[in-house]
Scaffold this motif. Structure first.
Motif, short mmCIF file in Angstrom:
data_model
loop_
_atom_site.label_atom_id
_atom_site.label_comp_id
_atom_site.label_asym_id
_atom_site.label_seq_id
_atom_site.Cartn_x
_atom_site.Cartn_y
_atom_site.Cartn_z
N GLU A 124 1.91 -4.18 -1.97
CA GLU A 124 0.81 -4.00 -2.92
C GLU A 124 1.06 -2.74 -3.75
O GLU A 124 0.34 -1.75 -3.66
CB GLU A 124 -0.52 -3.91 -2.15
N HIS A 125 2.08 -2.81 -4.59
CA HIS A 125 2.53 -1.62 -5.33
C HIS A 125 1.49 -1.16 -6.34
O HIS A 125 1.35 0.05 -6.59
CB HIS A 125 3.87 -1.93 -6.01
N GLY A 126 0.77 -2.09 -6.93
CA GLY A 126 -0.26 -1.72 -7.90
C GLY A 126 -1.35 -0.86 -7.28
O GLY A 126 -1.83 0.10 -7.91
N ARG A 127 -1.74 -1.16 -6.04
CA ARG A 127 -2.76 -0.36 -5.36
C ARG A 127 -2.24 1.04 -5.05
O ARG A 127 -2.98 2.02 -5.14
CB ARG A 127 -3.22 -1.07 -4.08
N VAL A 128 -0.96 1.12 -4.68
CA VAL A 128 -0.36 2.43 -4.43
C VAL A 128 -0.40 3.27 -5.70
O VAL A 128 -0.81 4.45 -5.69
CB VAL A 128 1.10 2.28 -3.95
N ALA A 129 0.02 2.68 -6.82
CA ALA A 129 0.05 3.41 -8.08
C ALA A 129 -1.35 3.82 -8.52
O ALA A 129 -1.56 4.94 -9.02
CB ALA A 129 0.71 2.55 -9.17
N ALA A 130 -2.34 2.93 -8.31
CA ALA A 130 -3.71 3.24 -8.72
C ALA A 130 -4.24 4.44 -7.95
O ALA A 130 -4.91 5.32 -8.52
CB ALA A 130 -4.61 2.03 -8.49
#
Length: 461
Positions: free
Chosen positions: A297-303
């Motif tokens: 879940e890379h998008g959640r990490v970046a967010a």
């Protein structure tokens, strides 16, 4: 241990020394040298730890530091080197082991204290010790009830362990063994041969050990054995009341170190959801980012990372994982920011440095990448991944001869390294050497016969 490295050591101690069980000896040495000698037959010498004088629970913690392995998670601000004899292990380490349904066979090698605590002998002796004030009777069952830490098991006189069983059973007026006399004599009338059977372990094959779960033996059917192998939960062994965050960390560590089963990530998510009821995402950033990275879940990490900056985070692995997320999302500049911060906090960690150099390559900072790879390989000349990645950087500069040398060196160190095999095949295919390219593609298709890219390139050649 060199702080900020993965596994670099300036010095490796020679085995188990006195201080492992007795604690730091400086105060004791100074006291004796100044003439202050304590008669330990009549009083306690407070300048050194005597494990035999510790509370039974702390005795267990001392033995468990080495004899209870599994998934170990350090508490905040602690390292594996911070435990001292006399401390509670849970103050430094949280140790987890998987539990299986009523299993008698599914346990790991170094789980002796855990197995002993499952025993009725331990349970009854501990309960009796809490309600009786009888100094003449044996206390609760601990490791030193049967073992002398200063004497090897092989050199103990015959009958030593049976004597320990008889002493305790006689004092507690527990009935005699009901086994057939002939069967007892066949085993040397040794209690442990029946009640502590020799068994295998789940984690180390071809090794037989004494199971410290003391029990009355009973036959187990093949159906029961299959049921026993079903995973039930991850048990916290050093902390009887772990928080949701601690349990989540245990499941995440177990997933990374031992078994990549989706249910371990699911369990970690459940415990983190509970922890979020009383803590914010920012406060739980480290385990959340770890979970989301493992779940892709890379998008959640970046967010979550966008809520701060690299300088506001101080955990190298968290910074590294954020860098990984941005790299997977194709944002190389952002990934470099976080990789650089991770390397600044853990400058000797080969994996962090290799990922940073790889990110430089992806961002076309080839000279900078090659320089960092050179430094990595000076520190550790057997890092096959670094040779492969430096070779790829050289190929992008047009230096195919050096690229070939690096790919070849990578494969000498790791002959089945798919990336290096693929890079070598690509290099040969693009420099007019199809026969040599085909030989590497054939090897790749042996390793991964379902890979369509390997087969497609092979057919083109």
């Amino acid at each position: 241990y060199v702080p900020g490295s993965g596994n670099r050591y300036e010095e490796v101690p020679l085995g188990i020394d006195c201080e492992r069980c007795h604690g730091p000896g400086e105060a004791h040495v100074k006291a004796v040298e100044s003439g202050k000698v304590v008669d330990i037959k009549t009083e306690i010498d407070w300048t050194i730890v005597n494990p035999g004088k510790l509370d039974p629970a702390l005795q267990f913690d001392l033995c468990q530091r080495c004899h209870l392995q599994g998934t170990a998670v350090t508490t905040d601000g602690k390292s594996f080197l911070d435990f001292r004899p006399g401390m509670e292990l849970a103050d430094v380490l949280k140790v987890f082991q998987p539990r299986y349904a009523d299993s008698l066979e599914q346990f790991i090698m170094a789980s002796h204290p855990d197995r002993l605590r499952m025993s009725e002998c331990y349970i009854q002796s501990t309960a009796a010790a809490t309600v009786r004030d009888d100094s003449t009777a044996s206390g609760p069952l601990t490791c030193v009830t049967c073992h002398d830490p200063h004497v090897s098991i092989e050199s103990m006189p015959a009958g030593t362990y049976r004597s320990a069983c008889i002493t305790c059973h006689e004092q507690r007026e527990i009935r005699e063994c009901s086994a057939d006399q002939a069967a007892r004599q066949k085993n040397g009338d040794d209690c442990a041969s029946c009640h502590m059977p020799i068994s295998g372990s789940k984690d180390i094959p071809h090794v037989r050990i004494t199971d410290h779960y003391i029990r009355v033996p009973s036959p187990v059917s093949s159906k029961e054995v299959k049921q026993q192998q079903e995973f039930v939960q991850l048990a916290s062994l050093s902390d009887s009341r772990p928080s949701g965050e601690v349990m989540a960390r245990g499941y995440l560590a177990h997933y990374e170190q031992f078994e990549q089963r989706p249910q371990f990530l699911d369990s970690a998510r459940v415990f983190l959801d509970r922890a979020l009821e009383s803590s914010s995402e920012t406060e739980l950033a480290e385990p959340l980012i770890r979970l989301w990275t493992l779940s892709g879940e890379h998008g959640r990490v970046a967010a979550l990372a966008e809520s701060g900056s690299p300088d506001s985070l101080t955990h190298p692995w968290t910074l590294y994982r954020i860098g990984e997320a941005y790299a997977q999302m194709g944002n190389q500049r952002k990934s470099i920011d976080f990789y650089e911060r991770a390397v600044s906090l853990a400058p000797d960690h080969l994996q962090f440095r290799t990922k940073l150099a790889t990110a430089y390559t992806a961002d076309q900072q080839l000279e900078r990448a090659i320089k960092l790879f050179d430094e990595i390989l000076r520190d550790y000349p057997k890092w096959s991944e670094a040779y492969n990645n430096r070779g790829f950087a050289y190929a992008l500069t047009g230096d195919f001869a050096q690229a070939e040398t690096d790919f070849r060196r990578s494969l000498e160190l790791n002959p089945d390294f798919e990336q290096a095999l693929g890079n070598m095949a690509s290099l040969y295919a693009n420099t007019g050497r199809p026969d040599e390219a085909r030989s590497y593609l054939e090897r790749l298709m042996e390793i991964d016969p379902d890979n369509r890219n390997y087969r497609r390139l092979y057919e083109v050649l």
